[in-house]
Design a protein around this motif. Structure first.
Motif, PDB file in Angstrom:
ATOM      1  N   ASP A 243       0.930  -1.133  -0.003  1.00 51.17           N
ATOM      2  CA  ASP A 243      -0.077   0.015  -0.120  1.00 51.17           C
ATOM      3  C   ASP A 243       0.951   1.199  -0.012  1.00 51.17           C
ATOM      4  N   THR A 244       1.076   1.638  -1.236  1.00 57.06           N
ATOM      5  CA  THR A 244       2.279   2.863  -1.249  1.00 57.06           C
ATOM      6  C   THR A 244       1.414   4.236  -1.069  1.00 57.06           C
ATOM      7  N   VAL A 245       0.230   3.869  -1.366  1.00 58.31           N
ATOM      8  CA  VAL A 245      -0.697   5.179  -1.202  1.00 58.31           C
ATOM      9  C   VAL A 245      -0.800   5.555   0.221  1.00 58.31           C
ATOM     10  N   LYS A 246      -0.988   4.469   1.303  1.00 56.81           N
ATOM     11  CA  LYS A 246      -1.135   4.756   2.694  1.00 56.81           C
ATOM     12  C   LYS A 246       0.391   5.089   3.138  1.00 56.81           C
ATOM     13  N   ARG A 247       1.416   4.743   2.654  1.00 60.90           N
ATOM     14  CA  ARG A 247       2.723   5.017   3.105  1.00 60.90           C
ATOM     15  C   ARG A 247       2.972   6.323   2.646  1.00 60.90           C
TER      16      ARG A 247
ATOM     17  N   HIS B 108       0.759   8.852   2.450  1.00 56.91           N
ATOM     18  CA  HIS B 108      -0.241   9.581   3.251  1.00 56.91           C
ATOM     19  C   HIS B 108       0.696   9.899   4.710  1.00 56.91           C
ATOM     20  N   ASP B 109       1.264   8.610   5.303  1.00 60.30           N
ATOM     21  CA  ASP B 109       1.886   8.769   6.395  1.00 60.30           C
ATOM     22  C   ASP B 109       2.795   9.556   6.409  1.00 60.30           C
TER      23      ASP B 109
ATOM     24  N   ASP C  63       1.955  10.182  10.376  1.00 61.08           N
ATOM     25  CA  ASP C  63       1.109   9.137  11.267  1.00 61.08           C
ATOM     26  C   ASP C  63       1.931   7.839  11.219  1.00 61.08           C
TER      27      ASP C  63
ATOM     28  N   TYR D 121       2.919  -1.835   5.704  1.00 61.35           N
ATOM     29  CA  TYR D 121       2.243  -1.382   4.710  1.00 61.35           C
ATOM     30  C   TYR D 121       1.927  -2.706   3.723  1.00 61.35           C
TER      31      TYR D 121
END
Length: 275
Positions: free
Chosen positions: A74-78, A80-81, A86, A95
């Motif tokens: 999950d590169t998008v969540k990483r 974002h963090d 976060d 991730y």
């Protein structure tokens, strides 16, 4: 070797039961082909239930990639963090999420993994899984982790035969073609779903159903699932079984889903057809 057999929910031919047993015994994926509606998916569901094992389903689509069955990063969540602070974005393992086949490998107990409708994916999809299905292991390059199967999962693969599968993939599978049920077996299948169906209604419905399937030129002959729905509609409307023996079948749209097929039947094709 105990034979996988019929249950109160699923009817199994002797040949299919043997194919399931052989695939389990030698640790090979079981490739099931057949017309839509012949119970390919339900086979895996009932096999897991009979064996008391968890079922992990991977529904293949035209856009599905083989790696998605192993894991997803999950590169998008990483990202974002990293932007909003976060958590520790340096821990890439946070991730990584295992896909259906990956979860089957990592499961503490043996699982049944269903790879459903593999022929919907592109031609390279089956070949991209060859090593993982042989070795029962895969690596995650982003973290360097290696996921080895704790217990070799029972892998059931279904295909509607819409696309040829690569020879190298076929060599690694136990193959079984589910033939369309003959009338006697179909009556048993219907009885699983409609245990209280009236004898005369069942006989007349089966006669009309197979008469429809004999019509020349049908683009999509009615399947088992459509027959089951049709009998439910007939019972709900309390249809006289005698009305099923001639032309003008009630609720024809439950059985036939193409305009051309409806037109063929309504022009009188349902009276005869080839024998």
């Amino acid at each position: 070797m105990s034979q996988f057999s019929s249950s109160e929910r699923y009817i199994v031919s002797e040949e299919l039961g043997k194919a399931v047993d052989v695939a389990i015994a030698i640790g090979r994926p079981l490739l099931i082909k057949g017309e839509p509606g012949t119970g390919k998916t339900l086979l895996a569901v009932d096999l897991a239930r009979q064996l008391g094992k968890p079922l992990i389903r991977w529904q293949v689509k035209s856009t599905t990639k083989a790696v998605e069955g192993l894991y997803q990063y999950d590169t998008v969540k990483r990202l974002h963090d990293s932007r909003f602070g976060d958590g520790d974005v340096g821990d890439i393992a946070k991730y990584i999420e295992l896909g259906p086949l990956g979860r089957g490998f990592a499961h503490d107990e043996q699982a049944v993994v269903l790879i459903d409708e593999i022929d919907k994916a592109d031609l390279e999809f089956p070949n991209d899984l060859l090593h993982e299905l042989d070795a029962m292991s895969f690596s995650i390059p982003e973290t360097g982790a290696v996921i080895d199967a704790k217990r070799r999962p029972i892998v059931v693969i279904t295909s509607n035969n819409e696309k040829e599968l690569p020879d190298a993939f076929l060599r690694r599978c136990v193959f079984h073609w589910i033939s369309f049920p003959e009338r006697e077996l179909m009556a048993q299948i219907v009885a699983v779903h409609h245990p209280e169906v009236e004898t005369q209604l069942l006989a007349s419905a089966l006669e009309a159903f197979y008469r429809l399937r004999r019509i020349d030129g049908l683009r999509k002959p009615p399947s088992t699932s459509e027959l089951i729905d049709w009998i439910a509609a007939l019972r709900h409307a309390d249809i006289d079984p005698a009305k099923l023996l001639g032309a003008g079948l009630p609720f024809l749209g439950v059985l036939l889903k193409k305009e051309q097929d409806l037109s063929l039947a309504e022009r009188g094709g349902a009276r005869g057809g080839r024998h």
